[in-house]
Design a protein around this motif. Structure first.
Motif, PDB file in Angstrom:
ATOM      1  N   CYS A  16       0.847  -1.193   0.000  1.00 46.61           N
ATOM      2  CA  CYS A  16       0.000   0.000   0.000  1.00 46.61           C
ATOM      3  C   CYS A  16       0.881   1.241   0.000  1.00 46.61           C
ATOM      4  CB  CYS A  16      -0.970   0.010   1.188  1.00 46.61           C
ATOM      5  SG  CYS A  16      -0.235   0.544   2.760  1.00 46.61           S
ATOM      6  N   GLY A  17       0.264   2.405   0.088  1.00 45.09           N
ATOM      7  CA  GLY A  17       0.990   3.665   0.001  1.00 45.09           C
ATOM      8  C   GLY A  17       1.843   4.008   1.200  1.00 45.09           C
ATOM      9  N   LEU A  18       1.823   3.175   2.259  1.00 41.84           N
ATOM     10  CA  LEU A  18       2.679   3.439   3.421  1.00 41.84           C
ATOM     11  C   LEU A  18       4.130   3.035   3.187  1.00 41.84           C
ATOM     12  CD1 LEU A  18       0.503   2.341   6.485  1.00 41.84           C
ATOM     13  CD2 LEU A  18       1.043   4.661   5.737  1.00 41.84           C
ATOM     14  N   LEU A  19       4.358   2.051   2.321  1.00 40.12           N
ATOM     15  CA  LEU A  19       5.712   1.553   2.026  1.00 40.12           C
ATOM     16  C   LEU A  19       6.499   1.294   3.312  1.00 40.12           C
ATOM     17  CD1 LEU A  19       6.589   3.842  -1.019  1.00 40.12           C
ATOM     18  CD2 LEU A  19       6.144   1.393  -1.089  1.00 40.12           C
ATOM     19  N   VAL A  29      -3.556   7.766  -0.174  1.00 45.53           N
ATOM     20  CA  VAL A  29      -3.257   7.059  -1.421  1.00 45.53           C
ATOM     21  C   VAL A  29      -3.214   5.561  -1.153  1.00 45.53           C
ATOM     22  CG1 VAL A  29      -1.539   6.754  -3.229  1.00 45.53           C
ATOM     23  CG2 VAL A  29      -1.992   9.042  -2.313  1.00 45.53           C
ATOM     24  N   GLY A  30      -3.889   4.796  -1.992  1.00 46.06           N
ATOM     25  CA  GLY A  30      -3.979   3.357  -1.777  1.00 46.06           C
ATOM     26  C   GLY A  30      -2.801   2.582  -2.321  1.00 46.06           C
ATOM     27  N   ASN A  31      -2.538   2.698  -3.617  1.00 44.42           N
ATOM     28  CA  ASN A  31      -1.454   1.928  -4.230  1.00 44.42           C
ATOM     29  C   ASN A  31      -0.089   2.436  -3.792  1.00 44.42           C
ATOM     30  OD1 ASN A  31      -3.115   0.197  -5.695  1.00 44.42           O
ATOM     31  ND2 ASN A  31      -3.298   1.633  -7.399  1.00 44.42           N
ATOM     32  N   CYS A  32       0.907   1.571  -3.923  1.00 48.68           N
ATOM     33  CA  CYS A  32       2.230   1.897  -3.385  1.00 48.68           C
ATOM     34  C   CYS A  32       2.926   3.028  -4.133  1.00 48.68           C
ATOM     35  CB  CYS A  32       3.126   0.658  -3.378  1.00 48.68           C
ATOM     36  SG  CYS A  32       3.617   0.073  -5.027  1.00 48.68           S
ATOM     37  N   ASN A  33       2.532   3.297  -5.400  1.00 44.24           N
ATOM     38  CA  ASN A  33       3.234   4.363  -6.113  1.00 44.24           C
ATOM     39  C   ASN A  33       2.336   5.200  -7.017  1.00 44.24           C
ATOM     40  OD1 ASN A  33       5.625   5.809  -6.410  1.00 44.24           O
ATOM     41  ND2 ASN A  33       6.275   4.671  -8.204  1.00 44.24           N
ATOM     42  N   THR A  34       1.088   5.372  -6.623  1.00 44.54           N
ATOM     43  CA  THR A  34       0.238   6.335  -7.322  1.00 44.54           C
ATOM     44  C   THR A  34       0.836   7.734  -7.219  1.00 44.54           C
ATOM     45  OG1 THR A  34      -1.792   5.067  -6.998  1.00 44.54           O
ATOM     46  CG2 THR A  34      -2.046   7.418  -7.333  1.00 44.54           C
ATOM     47  N   MET A  35       1.334   8.058  -6.022  1.00 42.06           N
ATOM     48  CA  MET A  35       1.957   9.367  -5.828  1.00 42.06           C
ATOM     49  C   MET A  35       3.151   9.543  -6.763  1.00 42.06           C
ATOM     50  SD  MET A  35       1.755  12.202  -4.036  1.00 42.06           S
ATOM     51  CE  MET A  35       0.963  11.947  -2.457  1.00 42.06           C
ATOM     52  N   ILE A  83      -2.644   4.035 -22.431  1.00 38.17           N
ATOM     53  CA  ILE A  83      -1.799   3.384 -21.424  1.00 38.17           C
ATOM     54  C   ILE A  83      -2.390   3.743 -20.072  1.00 38.17           C
ATOM     55  CG2 ILE A  83       0.506   3.195 -20.414  1.00 38.17           C
ATOM     56  CD1 ILE A  83       1.700   3.921 -23.099  1.00 38.17           C
ATOM     57  N   PHE A  84      -2.691   2.729 -19.282  1.00 38.35           N
ATOM     58  CA  PHE A  84      -3.406   2.959 -18.026  1.00 38.35           C
ATOM     59  C   PHE A  84      -2.833   2.094 -16.916  1.00 38.35           C
ATOM     60  CE2 PHE A  84      -6.766   1.671 -15.043  1.00 38.35           C
ATOM     61  CZ  PHE A  84      -7.094   2.926 -14.525  1.00 38.35           C
ATOM     62  N   GLY A  85      -2.849   2.641 -15.681  1.00 43.08           N
ATOM     63  CA  GLY A  85      -2.424   1.880 -14.505  1.00 43.08           C
ATOM     64  C   GLY A  85      -1.198   2.487 -13.866  1.00 43.08           C
ATOM     65  N   LEU A  86      -0.187   1.631 -13.602  1.00 40.86           N
ATOM     66  CA  LEU A  86       1.135   2.043 -13.122  1.00 40.86           C
ATOM     67  C   LEU A  86       1.162   2.476 -11.661  1.00 40.86           C
ATOM     68  CD1 LEU A  86       1.953   3.931 -16.394  1.00 40.86           C
ATOM     69  CD2 LEU A  86       3.388   2.066 -15.513  1.00 40.86           C
ATOM     70  N   GLY A  87       0.049   2.359 -10.940  1.00 38.90           N
ATOM     71  CA  GLY A  87       0.034   2.750  -9.532  1.00 38.90           C
ATOM     72  C   GLY A  87       0.869   1.850  -8.644  1.00 38.90           C
ATOM     73  N   THR A  88       1.127   0.614  -9.098  1.00 38.43           N
ATOM     74  CA  THR A  88       1.963  -0.310  -8.317  1.00 38.43           C
ATOM     75  C   THR A  88       3.330  -0.502  -8.971  1.00 38.43           C
ATOM     76  OG1 THR A  88       1.015  -2.221  -9.475  1.00 38.43           O
ATOM     77  CG2 THR A  88      -0.048  -1.552  -7.433  1.00 38.43           C
ATOM     78  N   SER A  89       3.627   0.308  -9.968  1.00 38.21           N
ATOM     79  CA  SER A  89       4.894   0.196 -10.687  1.00 38.21           C
ATOM     80  C   SER A  89       5.954   1.082 -10.041  1.00 38.21           C
ATOM     81  CB  SER A  89       4.720   0.618 -12.148  1.00 38.21           C
ATOM     82  OG  SER A  89       3.696  -0.121 -12.767  1.00 38.21           O
ATOM     83  N   THR A  90       7.221   0.757 -10.270  1.00 33.83           N
ATOM     84  CA  THR A  90       8.307   1.579  -9.747  1.00 33.83           C
ATOM     85  C   THR A  90       8.392   2.901 -10.501  1.00 33.83           C
ATOM     86  OG1 THR A  90       9.929   0.635 -11.284  1.00 33.83           O
ATOM     87  CG2 THR A  90       9.645  -0.489  -9.153  1.00 33.83           C
ATOM     88  N   ASN A  91       9.078   3.862  -9.902  1.00 30.40           N
ATOM     89  CA  ASN A  91       9.331   5.136 -10.592  1.00 30.40           C
ATOM     90  C   ASN A  91      10.015   4.896 -11.927  1.00 30.40           C
ATOM     91  OD1 ASN A  91       8.355   7.017  -8.631  1.00 30.40           O
ATOM     92  ND2 ASN A  91      10.164   6.602  -7.397  1.00 30.40           N
ATOM     93  N   GLU A  92      10.943   3.947 -11.935  1.00 29.94           N
ATOM     94  CA  GLU A  92      11.716   3.666 -13.136  1.00 29.94           C
ATOM     95  C   GLU A  92      10.817   3.158 -14.267  1.00 29.94           C
ATOM     96  OE1 GLU A  92      14.083   3.892  -9.564  1.00 29.94           O
ATOM     97  OE2 GLU A  92      12.390   2.567 -10.021  1.00 29.94           O
ATOM     98  N   THR A  93       9.866   2.290 -13.910  1.00 34.19           N
ATOM     99  CA  THR A  93       8.904   1.778 -14.894  1.00 34.19           C
ATOM    100  C   THR A  93       7.991   2.899 -15.395  1.00 34.19           C
ATOM    101  OG1 THR A  93       8.922  -0.419 -13.867  1.00 34.19           O
ATOM    102  CG2 THR A  93       7.040   0.111 -15.262  1.00 34.19           C
ATOM    103  N   GLN A  94       7.535   3.726 -14.476  1.00 39.17           N
ATOM    104  CA  GLN A  94       6.630   4.815 -14.841  1.00 39.17           C
ATOM    105  C   GLN A  94       7.278   5.764 -15.845  1.00 39.17           C
ATOM    106  OE1 GLN A  94       5.639   6.459 -11.031  1.00 39.17           O
ATOM    107  NE2 GLN A  94       4.172   4.853 -10.548  1.00 39.17           N
TER     108      GLN A  94
END
Length: 415
Positions: A11-14, A279-285, A79-90
């Motif tokens: 989740c977004g707390l990491l 924020v729910g997903n780990c990397n939406t932010m 292209i949609f999603g990426l909320g659980t992807s790493t910064n590098e992937t985004q």
């Protein structure tokens, strides 16, 4: 048998204090994590990587080739999603979107996006979870229930922990307040400081609260008498370090953010208040920040021959509703499950490429499914915590599943 500390991307707390026991690249035991984190980490590392075209097994090269062909032949791919992807992937996904003139969006366009954008633009005061743990004396949960969505937040960061300036903790030095449409698990913890309001009642409640903060007698609001609203206003006025955690319940209730801006302005004339989106997903932010750095927008963009268009018409909801996209690359998300059926069904009419670490409803209905490593468990990288703090992590176990980053690079090369 190995035991090490790791970051949980559940989740977004990491949370960065997770202890894991693994053997033969299987996570056997997870300590310190919440039930969400345990399930997230234990699901990784099992089975071989899947590459499917029309739900039939193929090799990786064939799946990549088919995915590239779909994107190449599309006039306006999404292209949609990426909320659980790493910064590098985004960042690679943004480059891919530019290359193929794609529409690019994530879940924040129908969730917390406007609030995150205001924070990125410094229109609202925010802080870190570490600041809250050490200093906060008043914590408001508004339209959110972290006891279910982010189970360790109250114990690790907000209400229960001992902080450097709050050694006596929740018993004497912290007040937790819940404002919600139902008596959630978090509301029960808040006890007498739970204020129940009806759906869409947040704007009226904010008005009553602003009246109390301004020294006026607030009107009775949803069976909360003026005396109780004045008591709440006085608690907020006396806060040395306050924070409002904003959930989707509040965002969905308001027509725009103006009431929230006004409340924060008055609060900070009287005391010291900060705001953090739940924020729910780990990397939406991270997605919002990375896209903003590239385009000046946090979501709902359309790349077109070197220019960037932005607007609600380029959100996933409106794009599918209007049928303006003719192919979709979905990364780490399940739009067929989370979007309203009347809108999601339009995705069934276009070729979809699903890149995900687990099987989803969307992957089952995709032309191409590429099964990837779980970020933070089988693949390293970095993400942005819900409070804007960057967190880096190494993989917990080795895997034969390719990372999302590797897959997107290969699709780019195949175009």
């Amino acid at each position: 048998m190995e035991k090490n500390y790791h970051v949980c991307t559940g989740c977004g707390l990491l949370c960065d204090d997770i202890e894991v026991e693994s053997e033969k690249n299987i996570v056997n035991k997870v300590y310190t994590a919440c039930r969400v984190g345990v399930a997230h980490m234990k699901e990784a590392g099992r089975g071989e990587a899947d590459f499917l075209v029309d739900n039939k097994p193929v090799d990786e090269a064939t799946a990549i080739r088919e995915a590239a062909s779909i994107l190449k032949n599309a006039r306006n791919p999404l292209i949609f999603g990426l909320g659980t992807s790493t910064n590098e992937t985004q960042k690679i996904a943004i480059e891919l979107a530019k290359k193929i003139n794609a529409t690019l969006d994530d879940t924040s366009s129908f969730c917390l996006g406007p609030l995150v954008e205001a924070l990125i633009q410094d229109k609202l005061k925010t802080c870190t979870l570490d600041d809250i743990r050490n200093k906060a004396d008043v914590i408001i949960y508004w339209g959110t229930d972290p006891s279910d969505s982010h189970p360790r937040q109250l114990s690790k960061h907000t209400y229960f922990p001992r902080g450097s300036e709050k050694q006596r903790g929740w018993e004497e030095e912290r007040t937790a307040i819940a404002i919600d449409v139902r008596k959630s698990h978090t509301a029960k913890i808040c006890g007498n400081y739970f204020f129940q309001i009806p759906p869409k009642g947040d704007a009226e409640f904010i008005d009553a609260l602003i009246a109390g903060l301004s020294g006026k007698l607030p009107k009775t609001s949803y069976n909360h008498p003026p005396k109780k609203l004045l008591e709440l206003a006085n608690i907020l006025k006396g806060a040395k370090f306050g924070v409002i955690f904003v959930g989707r319940g509040l965002i969905y209730s308001l027509e725009n953010l103006e009431p929230l801006f006004k409340l924060m302005e008055i609060l900070n004339e009287k005391s010291n208040f900060h705001l953090i989106p739940m924020v729910g997903n780990c990397n939406t932010m991270g997605f919002n920040k990375n896209l903003f750095a590239e385009t000046g927008y946090v979501n709902s963009v359309k790349f077109e021959n070197g220019t960037v268009k932005h607007g609600p018409e380029h959100s996933v909801v409106e794009s599918l509703k209007a049928k303006t996209v003719d192919a979709a690359l979905v990364i780490g998300s399940d739009p067929l499950l989370i979007l309203p059926g009347s809108i999601a069904k339009n995705m069934l009419e276009i070729p979809v490429i699903s890149v995900d670490h687990c099987e989803t409803l969307t992957s089952k209905h995709s032309k191409v499914y590429i099964n990837t490593a779980t970020s933070g468990v089988e693949a390293g990288g970095s993400a942005i915590r819900m409070d804007g703090v960057k967190v880096s992590f190494e993989p917990v176990i080795e895997t034969n599943h390719p990372s999302e980053e590797v897959i997107l690079k290969k699709i780019m090369e195949a175009l």
